[in-house]
Scaffold this active site. Sequence first.
Site, short mmCIF file in Angstrom:
data_model
loop_
_atom_site.label_atom_id
_atom_site.label_comp_id
_atom_site.label_asym_id
_atom_site.label_seq_id
_atom_site.Cartn_x
_atom_site.Cartn_y
_atom_site.Cartn_z
N PRO A 193 -18.84 -3.08 3.40
CA PRO A 193 -19.42 -3.20 4.75
C PRO A 193 -20.65 -2.30 4.91
CG PRO A 193 -17.47 -1.81 4.80
CD PRO A 193 -17.57 -2.32 3.40
N LEU A 194 -21.82 -2.87 4.81
CA LEU A 194 -23.06 -2.11 4.86
C LEU A 194 -23.64 -2.18 6.27
CD1 LEU A 194 -25.20 -0.54 3.22
CD2 LEU A 194 -26.31 -2.75 2.76
N TYR B 3 -19.60 14.48 16.04
CA TYR B 3 -19.40 15.30 14.84
C TYR B 3 -20.53 16.30 14.66
CZ TYR B 3 -20.14 16.57 9.97
OH TYR B 3 -20.41 17.27 8.82
N ALA C 257 -22.73 17.35 16.79
CA ALA C 257 -22.79 18.31 17.89
C ALA C 257 -21.77 19.42 17.71
CB ALA C 257 -22.56 17.59 19.22
N ASN D 35 -29.44 3.35 1.93
CA ASN D 35 -28.06 2.99 1.62
C ASN D 35 -27.97 1.68 0.83
OD1 ASN D 35 -27.13 5.25 2.96
ND2 ASN D 35 -26.72 4.16 4.87
N LEU E 179 -3.87 19.96 5.55
CA LEU E 179 -3.42 18.71 4.92
C LEU E 179 -3.30 17.58 5.93
CD1 LEU E 179 -0.75 20.03 2.37
CD2 LEU E 179 -3.18 19.57 1.98
N LYS F 44 -20.58 20.53 14.87
CA LYS F 44 -21.03 21.39 13.78
C LYS F 44 -22.18 22.28 14.23
CE LYS F 44 -19.87 21.69 10.14
NZ LYS F 44 -18.85 22.60 9.53
N ASP G 234 -24.52 -2.25 13.24
CA ASP G 234 -24.78 -0.83 13.07
C ASP G 234 -23.92 -0.01 14.02
OD1 ASP G 234 -25.98 1.23 11.76
OD2 ASP G 234 -28.02 0.77 12.43
N GLU H 120 -13.42 18.59 10.69
CA GLU H 120 -13.41 17.14 10.85
C GLU H 120 -14.84 16.69 10.58
OE1 GLU H 120 -10.97 15.13 11.42
OE2 GLU H 120 -9.35 16.50 11.98
N THR I 286 -23.98 21.08 7.92
CA THR I 286 -24.54 19.79 7.53
C THR I 286 -25.95 19.61 8.06
OG1 THR I 286 -24.31 17.39 7.88
CG2 THR I 286 -23.38 18.82 9.57
N ASP I 287 -26.75 18.80 7.36
CA ASP I 287 -28.09 18.50 7.85
C ASP I 287 -28.05 17.59 9.07
OD1 ASP I 287 -27.27 16.16 6.60
OD2 ASP I 287 -29.06 15.93 5.37
N GLU I 288 -26.90 17.03 9.40
CA GLU I 288 -26.80 16.13 10.56
C GLU I 288 -27.02 16.87 11.88
OE1 GLU I 288 -23.87 13.02 10.62
OE2 GLU I 288 -23.47 13.28 8.48
#
Length: 339
Positions: free
Chosen positions: A205-206, A150, A152, A251, A35, A154, A274, A84, A125-127
Amino acid sequence: MKVLVTGAAGFIGSNLVHLLVRERPNWKITALDLLTYAGNLKNIGSLLEEERVSFARVDITDAAAIGDLFSREKFDLVFHLAAESHVDRSIMSSLEFVNTNVLGTQVLLDAALKSKVERFVHISTDEVYGSLGSTGYFYETTPLDPTSPYAASKAASDLMVLAFCKTHKFNASVTRCTNNFGPYHFPEKLIPLFITNAMEGKKLPLYGDGMNVRSWLYVTDHCEALLRVAERGRAGEVYNIGGGADAELPNRDVTFAILDMLGKSRDLIQPVGDRPAHDRRYAIDHSKITQELGWQPSTPFRKGLETTVAWYQSNRSWWEEIKSGAYRSYYERNYANRG
């Protein structure tokens, strides 16, 4: 069947618990979550009234507490989703990503091995594959090339799971999914952030030119794939889980679709600088899980997005509470220097 779901109060974890309660009425489920900021007990609150669903607030990096839980409950199956997961946060501070995603996975694996857990599904993840050009797809055999702390962390946890399979003949599989969306999605990710900002009349915010491409997967489809992998997947195998060709969108186009569904002006779009090493395109080939396990996505992107928008419209109090206080401070800090 005694089942543990880690990260059960988060976005995908809570949707998985809801699915398991519906689809596997004879399973006893322990929902584990620390939590932290993205874990919300309200996501599964109604399920805790059922005798076969219990909640454990435990830190997966706490080896003693995890060991006690596994020894006491004797789990048959573990779905490991606790992580995370936000790239922007990992860029700002990476230590907690290494602790939770790498050390936490290792602690769970040690406990599962010691208590003779029959099946372990590690959700990734595919990342971990990095970034694609304008053509091509990620396959399970694509070399890992993470570009954020992140991703790395995973990738490291994936390799730890697969090493346990080889070293200990551990019955585990790794899944790598594309971007999810749907109910209970914490409003720091693109789709829930833009839906809720648009509902409030706030700017969206794009990043960059808005042409970073992602393949989108409705969260219930993902959870159905995880159940299929748990029951029919092979030990030591990786399974990509993707949303299909119709869900591969820039996006910018996703942003346009959200604004159109809500009847809002595109003037709400605010281009921002970016983020570092922003992967240009993700696209997954999920033919392996389709051919071996018979799964494929069943929710077209537009239908899933309409359902998601409607959910946020009907559950305004859920996300308004989240977007106050600590989250607002993070939001302002992250985007203030990108205008």
